[in-house]
Motif scaffolding. Structure first.
Motif, mmCIF file in Angstrom:
data_model
loop_
_atom_site.group_PDB
_atom_site.id
_atom_site.type_symbol
_atom_site.label_atom_id
_atom_site.label_comp_id
_atom_site.label_asym_id
_atom_site.label_seq_id
_atom_site.Cartn_x
_atom_site.Cartn_y
_atom_site.Cartn_z
ATOM 1 N N TYR A 31 0.864 -1.225 -0.072
ATOM 2 C CA TYR A 31 0.385 -0.042 -0.008
ATOM 3 C C TYR A 31 0.669 0.844 -0.059
ATOM 4 O O TYR A 31 0.412 2.190 -0.471
ATOM 5 C CB TYR A 31 -0.765 0.294 1.492
ATOM 6 C CG TYR A 31 -1.998 -1.113 0.831
ATOM 7 C CD1 TYR A 31 -3.403 -0.675 0.930
ATOM 8 C CD2 TYR A 31 -1.898 -2.322 1.671
ATOM 9 C CE1 TYR A 31 -4.539 -1.066 0.996
ATOM 10 C CE2 TYR A 31 -2.987 -3.349 1.355
ATOM 11 C CZ TYR A 31 -4.290 -2.374 0.785
ATOM 12 O OH TYR A 31 -5.729 -2.747 0.726
ATOM 13 N N LEU A 34 0.968 3.623 -3.211
ATOM 14 C CA LEU A 34 0.542 3.859 -3.626
ATOM 15 C C LEU A 34 -0.933 4.868 -3.236
ATOM 16 O O LEU A 34 -1.286 5.937 -2.850
ATOM 17 C CB LEU A 34 -1.102 2.647 -3.497
ATOM 18 C CG LEU A 34 -0.334 1.161 -4.640
ATOM 19 C CD1 LEU A 34 -1.236 0.612 -4.617
ATOM 20 C CD2 LEU A 34 -0.941 2.302 -5.865
ATOM 21 N N LYS A 115 -8.217 3.781 -7.253
ATOM 22 C CA LYS A 115 -7.208 3.200 -7.849
ATOM 23 C C LYS A 115 -6.723 1.931 -7.073
ATOM 24 O O LYS A 115 -5.711 1.291 -7.483
ATOM 25 C CB LYS A 115 -6.404 3.946 -7.882
ATOM 26 C CG LYS A 115 -6.689 5.240 -9.245
ATOM 27 C CD LYS A 115 -5.627 5.919 -8.948
ATOM 28 C CE LYS A 115 -6.763 7.368 -10.506
ATOM 29 N NZ LYS A 115 -5.558 8.331 -9.893
ATOM 30 N N ILE A 116 -6.501 1.972 -5.584
ATOM 31 C CA ILE A 116 -5.978 1.041 -4.548
ATOM 32 C C ILE A 116 -6.221 -0.006 -4.430
ATOM 33 O O ILE A 116 -5.680 -1.139 -4.820
ATOM 34 C CB ILE A 116 -5.953 1.546 -3.426
ATOM 35 C CG1 ILE A 116 -5.173 3.079 -3.781
ATOM 36 C CG2 ILE A 116 -5.140 1.005 -2.342
ATOM 37 C CD1 ILE A 116 -5.173 3.836 -1.686
ATOM 38 N N PRO A 118 -8.094 -2.349 -6.683
ATOM 39 C CA PRO A 118 -7.483 -2.722 -8.038
ATOM 40 C C PRO A 118 -6.143 -3.439 -8.095
ATOM 41 O O PRO A 118 -5.422 -4.563 -8.104
ATOM 42 C CB PRO A 118 -8.189 -2.391 -9.377
ATOM 43 C CG PRO A 118 -9.141 -0.932 -8.605
ATOM 44 C CD PRO A 118 -8.921 -1.108 -7.671
ATOM 45 N N ALA A 119 -5.313 -1.877 -7.627
ATOM 46 C CA ALA A 119 -3.691 -3.035 -7.578
ATOM 47 C C ALA A 119 -3.535 -3.384 -6.605
ATOM 48 O O ALA A 119 -2.053 -4.029 -7.301
ATOM 49 C CB ALA A 119 -3.035 -1.222 -7.218
ATOM 50 N N ILE A 120 -3.735 -3.126 -5.470
ATOM 51 C CA ILE A 120 -3.238 -4.515 -4.779
ATOM 52 C C ILE A 120 -4.502 -5.616 -5.310
ATOM 53 O O ILE A 120 -2.976 -6.680 -4.644
ATOM 54 C CB ILE A 120 -4.221 -3.974 -3.330
ATOM 55 C CG1 ILE A 120 -3.748 -3.348 -2.896
ATOM 56 C CG2 ILE A 120 -3.490 -5.565 -2.428
ATOM 57 C CD1 ILE A 120 -2.017 -2.801 -2.552
ATOM 58 N N ASP A 122 -4.543 -6.849 -8.082
ATOM 59 C CA ASP A 122 -3.356 -7.789 -9.419
ATOM 60 C C ASP A 122 -2.637 -7.696 -8.360
ATOM 61 O O ASP A 122 -1.257 -8.954 -8.727
ATOM 62 C CB ASP A 122 -3.143 -6.146 -10.191
ATOM 63 C CG ASP A 122 -2.628 -6.114 -11.486
ATOM 64 O OD1 ASP A 122 -2.929 -7.615 -12.634
ATOM 65 O OD2 ASP A 122 -1.552 -5.679 -11.448
ATOM 66 N N ARG A 123 -1.898 -7.494 -7.987
ATOM 67 C CA ARG A 123 -0.336 -7.292 -7.016
ATOM 68 C C ARG A 123 0.280 -8.725 -6.272
ATOM 69 O O ARG A 123 0.674 -9.244 -6.477
ATOM 70 C CB ARG A 123 -0.349 -6.159 -6.396
ATOM 71 C CG ARG A 123 1.358 -6.158 -5.572
ATOM 72 C CD ARG A 123 2.387 -6.106 -6.533
ATOM 73 N NE ARG A 123 3.976 -6.330 -5.408
ATOM 74 C CZ ARG A 123 4.751 -7.442 -5.858
ATOM 75 N NH1 ARG A 123 3.980 -8.789 -6.003
ATOM 76 N NH2 ARG A 123 5.506 -7.177 -4.872
#
Length: 147
Positions: A31, A34, A115-116, A118-120, A122-123
């Motif tokens: 996190y 981000l 945005k956070i 989906p980024a997490i 994905d990661r």
């Protein structure tokens, strides 16, 4: 493993507490890059998530939601207030209670925070179903540990 082999109950790699501690540190570290552009730490992000869900909240309500004692919560709120994301003031419904409310800037920050997740996801490389299952199991662990 055969029945004659003994299990080392103190083996580090078998400890739930160790796995949870490493997982917690590792996931929270994801996190950081981000949240930094938003000027938030992970604990501050949790406060904002609670307030994006409902604002205003009393400090007591916020403390209960986040499972943080007021002494830990207070410095987080002061920093978020200094950043212009929230205000703290007496609750007009109960003058003894301190109300925490998002400012327009704090409300607007929610759009960037979208945005956070989906980024997490994905990661981590886990499916939504796997993450929901993990969440349910962790919630059970929390309930068992705090009851």
């Amino acid at each position: 493993m055969s029945q004659t082999e003994e299990v080392d109950l103190l083996a580090l790699d078998r400890q739930v507490c160790f796995a949870l501690a490493v997982a917690s540190r590792s996931v929270i570290a994801l996190y950081r890059p981000l949240l930094e552009p938003m000027g938030l730490t992970h604990p501050q992000y949790l406060v904002m998530l609670a307030l994006w869900g409902e604002s205003p909240l009393s400090v007591k309500q916020l403390s209960n939601l986040l499972q943080l004692d007021p002494g830990t919560l207070s410095p987080l709120l002061k920093r978020l207030e200094a950043a212009g994301y929230l205000t703290r003031g007496r609750d007009p419904r109960d003058e003894r209670s301190l109300a925490v409310e998002l400012t327009a800037t704090g409300k607007a920050l929610r759009a960037e925070a979208l945005k956070i997740p989906p980024a997490i996801i994905d990661r981590l490389g886990l499916t939504i179903g796997e993450l929901e299952s993990l969440h349910r199991n962790l919630t059970r662990v929390i309930a068992a540990a705090t009851s």
